[in-house]
Design an enzyme around this catalytic site. Sequence first.
Site, PDB file in Angstrom:
ATOM      1  N   CYS A 114       0.556  -1.632   0.247  1.00 59.23           N
ATOM      2  CA  CYS A 114       0.196  -0.239   0.053  1.00 59.23           C
ATOM      3  C   CYS A 114       0.889   1.272  -0.409  1.00 59.23           C
ATOM      4  O   CYS A 114       0.174   2.640  -0.170  1.00 59.23           O
ATOM      5  CB  CYS A 114      -1.351   0.481   0.555  1.00 59.23           C
ATOM      6  SG  CYS A 114      -2.066  -1.633   1.600  1.00 59.23           S
ATOM      7  N   HIS A 253      -3.522   6.449   2.577  1.00 65.74           N
ATOM      8  CA  HIS A 253      -3.705   5.314   1.919  1.00 65.74           C
ATOM      9  C   HIS A 253      -5.440   4.460   2.682  1.00 65.74           C
ATOM     10  O   HIS A 253      -5.909   5.340   3.595  1.00 65.74           O
ATOM     11  CB  HIS A 253      -2.789   4.503   2.503  1.00 65.74           C
ATOM     12  CG  HIS A 253      -3.379   2.790   2.026  1.00 65.74           C
ATOM     13  ND1 HIS A 253      -3.984   2.396   1.309  1.00 65.74           N
ATOM     14  CD2 HIS A 253      -3.287   1.631   2.947  1.00 65.74           C
ATOM     15  CE1 HIS A 253      -4.410   0.898   1.246  1.00 65.74           C
ATOM     16  NE2 HIS A 253      -3.673   0.577   2.339  1.00 65.74           N
ATOM     17  N   ASN A 283     -10.377  -0.868   0.051  1.00 65.68           N
ATOM     18  CA  ASN A 283      -8.816  -0.721  -0.035  1.00 65.68           C
ATOM     19  C   ASN A 283      -7.809  -1.243  -1.421  1.00 65.68           C
ATOM     20  O   ASN A 283      -8.570  -2.414  -1.678  1.00 65.68           O
ATOM     21  CB  ASN A 283      -7.942  -1.438   1.820  1.00 65.68           C
ATOM     22  CG  ASN A 283      -6.929  -1.881   1.094  1.00 65.68           C
ATOM     23  OD1 ASN A 283      -5.991  -1.675   0.232  1.00 65.68           O
ATOM     24  ND2 ASN A 283      -5.778  -2.085   2.496  1.00 65.68           N
TER      25      ASN A 283
END
Length: 326
Positions: A114, A253, A283
Amino acid sequence: MKFENISVLETAKAVPSKVVTNDDLATMMDTSDEWITQRTGIKQRHVVDEETTTSLSTDVASQLLTKSGLSADEIDYIIVATMSPDFLSPSVAATVQGKIGATKAVAFDLSAACSGFSYGLSVARQMLIGDEPKRAIVIGAEVLSKLLDWHDRSTAVLFGDGAAGALVESVEGDGAVLGTDLRTLGDLGKYLTAGQVGENTPFQSESTEFSRFFTMNGRRVYNFAVNNVPLSIESALADANLTVNDVDHFVLHQANIRIIERIADKMGLPESKFHSNIAEYGNTAAASEPILLDEKIEDGTITRGDIVVLSGFGGGLTIGTVVLKY
Ligand code: ACO
């Protein structure tokens, strides 16, 4: 050295058209829209049916060329940050290079989960500074749906697919990257794993179990994020000689809305400065920061000259913060 920084010329995104809602998931596993919304802020995610990590990345790269009016042979580097490539070899970036005909470009994938887009921008900056003008395409792209155990409610509800990126070029004088802070905490890597590459050789005494599926200690990763991301942001701002009050937009993020709220709270900042689109995409790991960045540029929220903090965190465990003057 003539070119000491980079500027962001364009951004673009590509997401699969198929949408899977929380209610759709509730028909597949023991979960509910209420649980997912309350614990994460996610309402839906985009999931591939025909697209691949490579096709989404190629779409982003093509859009970046069209938007900028540049031709493919004017690109010097292509970096694709991904933890879900289609192949270990060739890299996604190399295939994109071939598909768009960027014959001059050096292309490679970058694996930092990420944090991948922040890492990618930092690497691009280092590669672009020098005596000659150069350009790079930096993409974050994921098809996390292929790494999920669709029977495991503790991970399957969290992730989505998508890609986005930026076209950057070297500039003389003031540029876009004002400060960076990259961290890797490898001793915590076991708390978030995916895509184990198993071995099946004739020389092993016994076969080893391996799994490509996501495993995550959600609580550990949550604590890691809320404790370490504010430190990384402060460090990147110090590198830029700025304070949190100079920042116009935080593009973090999108792992969990509660993580973002907690970070805003810990830093004593209004949540309104922390953008979020987790409700729509879930996500998307390395794609998460650039999808949100592109959306906020496209809708006019982020305008030229604004100070933007990009901060990614996750597998590795890693953190990557970039202070950007857009
Ligand atoms: N639906 C319904 N119930 C569920 C679900 C679900 N989808 N998932 C878990 N539960 C249950 C659990 O079984 C547990 O039940 P129990 O109390 O009877 O045992 C209960 O809900 C609470 O589970 P927790 O795991 O304690 O829930 P928590 O509030 O910690 O939320 C979450 C879990 C969302 C994963 C959170 O910990 C989190 O967001 N962690 C961080 C994740 C993250 O940041 N990832 C970023 C990195 S990703 C990357 O790098 C690719």
